[in-house]
Design an enzyme around this catalytic site. Sequence first.
Site, PDB file in Angstrom:
ATOM      1  N   PRO A 102       6.347  18.569  64.912  1.00 19.97           N
ATOM      2  CA  PRO A 102       7.738  18.019  64.512  1.00 19.97           C
ATOM      3  C   PRO A 102       7.656  16.511  64.495  1.00 19.97           C
ATOM      4  O   PRO A 102       7.992  15.551  65.140  1.00 19.97           O
ATOM      5  CB  PRO A 102       8.712  18.322  66.027  1.00 19.97           C
ATOM      6  CG  PRO A 102       7.606  18.454  66.906  1.00 19.97           C
ATOM      7  CD  PRO A 102       6.405  18.877  66.347  1.00 19.97           C
ATOM      8  N   CYS A 103       7.038  15.984  63.183  1.00 15.79           N
ATOM      9  CA  CYS A 103       6.837  14.735  63.028  1.00 15.79           C
ATOM     10  C   CYS A 103       7.991  14.129  62.659  1.00 15.79           C
ATOM     11  O   CYS A 103       8.059  12.777  62.756  1.00 15.79           O
ATOM     12  CB  CYS A 103       5.727  14.575  61.788  1.00 15.79           C
ATOM     13  SG  CYS A 103       6.226  15.381  60.450  1.00 15.79           S
TER      14      CYS A 103
END
Length: 191
Positions: free
Chosen positions: A134-135
Amino acid sequence: MERFTLSTDQYGEIGFGCLVDAENRLVASAFGPSLKIVKAHLANYSKKIGGEPMPTDRPITHEMIRLYNGEDVTRAISFNTDHVSKFQRQVYRVLERIPKGKVTTYGRISKHLGSAPRAVGGAVASNPWPLFVPCERVVNFDLTIGNYGLCGNLGPAGTITKQALLERERVPILENRIDKKAVWDPSRDNR
DNA sequence: GGACCCAGAATAA
DNA sequence: TTATTCTGGGTCC
């Protein structure tokens, strides 16, 4: 030449794609404004690391669309980390620990790893597994949304997408800025 | 090695 | 609040 399978899917206007290796590990993922862009991006990535993608259908893109909608995946995903650096792996390990509905900053991650914020920015930017890692949960120091690359392209569309993703994960956002309550510190919470 | 890159941070006004 | 300057560290050749 390694053999990968490339599976793609369309959800509304958005194109999704996953590159998977022979052991069913995720090599890379991508999503963007059209299927064409996603396919080109993944084909290009595949070429860069010396692989050859064969188109097939795999349910993994369904998991990707779940994540896009702020839902959880229905099964464990294993990653092929052969083509990322040690530093990148360290950064991604932190990203995976960020709870849903929370965010952290480049500076906090760099402090935690004993690195520099811009170096972390570089690593997050080259994340091969958007959505799975989950950047989008990494934002600027001042809690503005910051940038987000779609298939390697930075721009306003990326920022809008990033904000929409965070909203679907129920991150509280007040006028283009994350609520302080949603900040998570990698050094304080070592789960 | 060295040049260049970065999705940041700190500072000044 | 915005504009400017300063960073350190990573990556690529």
